[in-house]
Design a protein around this motif. Structure first.
Motif, mmCIF file in Angstrom:
data_model
loop_
_atom_site.group_PDB
_atom_site.id
_atom_site.type_symbol
_atom_site.label_atom_id
_atom_site.label_comp_id
_atom_site.label_asym_id
_atom_site.label_seq_id
_atom_site.Cartn_x
_atom_site.Cartn_y
_atom_site.Cartn_z
ATOM 1 N N PRO A 32 2.591 14.336 0.722
ATOM 2 C CA PRO A 32 1.836 13.718 -0.368
ATOM 3 C C PRO A 32 0.895 12.640 0.151
ATOM 4 O O PRO A 32 1.209 11.926 1.097
ATOM 5 N N ASP A 33 -0.265 12.548 -0.468
ATOM 6 C CA ASP A 33 -1.247 11.523 -0.114
ATOM 7 C C ASP A 33 -1.422 10.614 -1.325
ATOM 8 O O ASP A 33 -2.168 10.904 -2.239
ATOM 9 N N TRP A 34 -0.729 9.492 -1.302
ATOM 10 C CA TRP A 34 -0.683 8.599 -2.453
ATOM 11 C C TRP A 34 -1.997 7.854 -2.659
ATOM 12 O O TRP A 34 -2.355 7.515 -3.789
ATOM 13 N N THR A 35 -2.689 7.546 -1.584
ATOM 14 C CA THR A 35 -3.851 6.662 -1.663
ATOM 15 C C THR A 35 -5.166 7.326 -1.315
ATOM 16 O O THR A 35 -6.237 6.754 -1.551
ATOM 17 N N GLY A 36 -5.116 8.511 -0.742
ATOM 18 C CA GLY A 36 -6.325 9.140 -0.215
ATOM 19 C C GLY A 36 -6.516 8.849 1.254
ATOM 20 O O GLY A 36 -7.349 9.464 1.923
ATOM 21 N N TYR A 37 -5.700 7.914 1.788
ATOM 22 C CA TYR A 37 -5.799 7.545 3.211
ATOM 23 C C TYR A 37 -4.415 7.435 3.842
ATOM 24 O O TYR A 37 -4.240 6.763 4.858
ATOM 25 N N CYS A 38 -3.423 8.050 3.223
ATOM 26 C CA CYS A 38 -2.057 7.905 3.714
ATOM 27 C C CYS A 38 -1.927 8.386 5.154
ATOM 28 O O CYS A 38 -2.534 9.382 5.555
ATOM 29 N N HIS A 84 -1.744 0.754 -0.398
ATOM 30 C CA HIS A 84 -0.439 0.653 -1.049
ATOM 31 C C HIS A 84 -0.194 -0.783 -1.507
ATOM 32 O O HIS A 84 0.238 -1.028 -2.636
ATOM 33 N N THR A 85 -0.452 -1.714 -0.614
ATOM 34 C CA THR A 85 -0.217 -3.124 -0.931
ATOM 35 C C THR A 85 -1.162 -3.614 -2.027
ATOM 36 O O THR A 85 -0.737 -4.258 -2.996
ATOM 37 N N ASP A 86 -2.433 -3.280 -1.883
ATOM 38 C CA ASP A 86 -3.433 -3.764 -2.851
ATOM 39 C C ASP A 86 -3.190 -3.203 -4.252
ATOM 40 O O ASP A 86 -3.414 -3.898 -5.252
ATOM 41 N N GLY A 97 -0.288 -1.989 -5.402
ATOM 42 C CA GLY A 97 1.087 -2.119 -5.850
ATOM 43 C C GLY A 97 1.844 -0.806 -5.864
ATOM 44 O O GLY A 97 2.771 -0.604 -6.652
ATOM 45 N N ILE A 98 1.446 0.120 -4.967
ATOM 46 C CA ILE A 98 2.107 1.430 -4.875
ATOM 47 C C ILE A 98 3.226 1.326 -3.841
ATOM 48 O O ILE A 98 3.015 0.783 -2.750
ATOM 49 N N PRO A 99 4.432 1.826 -4.139
ATOM 50 C CA PRO A 99 5.503 1.813 -3.144
ATOM 51 C C PRO A 99 5.038 2.459 -1.839
ATOM 52 O O PRO A 99 4.381 3.504 -1.856
ATOM 53 N N MET A 100 5.348 1.818 -0.729
ATOM 54 C CA MET A 100 4.897 2.304 0.573
ATOM 55 C C MET A 100 5.518 3.667 0.887
ATOM 56 O O MET A 100 6.735 3.837 0.846
ATOM 57 N N CYS A 101 4.671 4.655 1.188
ATOM 58 C CA CYS A 101 5.177 5.979 1.533
ATOM 59 C C CYS A 101 5.561 6.001 3.015
ATOM 60 O O CYS A 101 5.110 5.153 3.799
ATOM 61 N N PRO A 102 6.402 6.932 3.448
ATOM 62 C CA PRO A 102 6.855 6.974 4.841
ATOM 63 C C PRO A 102 5.713 7.044 5.849
ATOM 64 O O PRO A 102 5.760 6.412 6.906
#
Length: 269
Positions: free
Chosen positions: A222-228, A237-239, A241-246
């Motif tokens: 999964p790509d949560w941010t578009g740049y995972c 993730h930090t900016d 507020g998304i839980p940090m992915c592995p």
């Protein structure tokens, strides 16, 4: 006269001399002559790769009838490739027409052509259900939509295997709900918030983390941010507020190690 459609085969095999059949033969002959001149004429191909592919599809619980329907060919033609015609004393075909080979080799064991009771990996089903929960759809609501108990949905959402019939139902439900607000279908705001929080705590990837062609791919992540998988993804993730992915956690740790190495190098110099 047979029920074969008018065209080249009916001209050659049934002796039909109507305009349609005659035209089909003239086109065939013209294309053949051009291919012979160009050195690309290949009227027959090896049947073995097709035979191997048919057996692979059978190992995935596709019967010859289902394979033939998916390929758009007569089932008896597949039987000839596998076993020949024992009543005529012939063995499996060694050569077949390229068009037939291409049609059979294009068939893949998908949800749409496997039998409903066939057991398959639950990976795509799990990802879809988890993404819907991350979007605010409670397991209780999904159970109602899928006409099953909440207990069964809970098993599905954490399972390893599923039958094709259920996988289709989950796929169709996902296609219907992935971009729909649960609040528009009677879900209370506090229930939606609680459901999203539960998914976030469990680390379930949301709808936006998947492309349609990666949901069922075991190698896809999964790509949560578009740049995972990059430092930029970790920052997003930090900016946001998304839980940090592995993957971003690993990228963050790599960056920290590089910073430490650079600091140590600076001290030594």
């Amino acid at each position: 006269m047979s029920n074969r459609p008018h065209g080249y085969a009916r001209y050659r095999l049934d002796g039909c001399r109507c305009y349609v059949c005659g035209y089909a033969v003239s086109v065939y002959n013209e294309n053949r002559d051009k291919a012979i001149i160009a050195g690309t004429w290949q009227p027959w191909v090896d049947a073995e790769p097709v035979r191997v592919h048919i057996r692979y599809l059978q190992s995935c619980h596709m019967g010859l009838r289902a394979i033939a329907a998916a390929a758009g060919v007569d089932r008896k033609r597949l039987q000839c490739i596998l076993k020949g015609r024992p009543e005529r004393g012939t063995g499996p075909q060694e050569k077949i027409r390229p068009v037939l080979a291409a049609a059979v080799l294009a068939v893949e064991p998908t949800l749409d052509n496997l039998g409903g009771a066939v057991v398959i990996s639950a990976l795509g089903t799990v990802r879809r259900l988890q993404a819907l929960v991350a979007a605010g759809w409670s397991q209780e609501h999904l159970a109602v939509e899928l006409d099953m108990s909440s207990t069964n949905v809970s098993r599905l959402i954490n399972g390893d295997a599923v039958i094709v019939r259920t996988a289709r139902r989950v796929r169709d439900l996902y296609d219907l709900l992935w971009n729909v607000d649960p609040g528009q279908h009677g879900a209370r705001p506090d229930d939606v918030t609680r459901t999203k929080a539960r998914a976030a705590t469990a680390g379930w990837a949301p709808v936006g983390a998947w492309d349609e062609d990666t949901l069922d791919d075991p190698a896809a992540l999964p790509d949560w941010t578009g740049y995972c998988g990059t430092a930029r993804g970790a920052a997003a993730h930090t900016d946001q507020g998304i839980p940090m992915c592995p993957r971003c956690q690993a990228a963050l740790e790599r960056r920290q190690l590089r910073n430490v190495a650079h600091a140590l190098s600076a001290l030594r110099s």
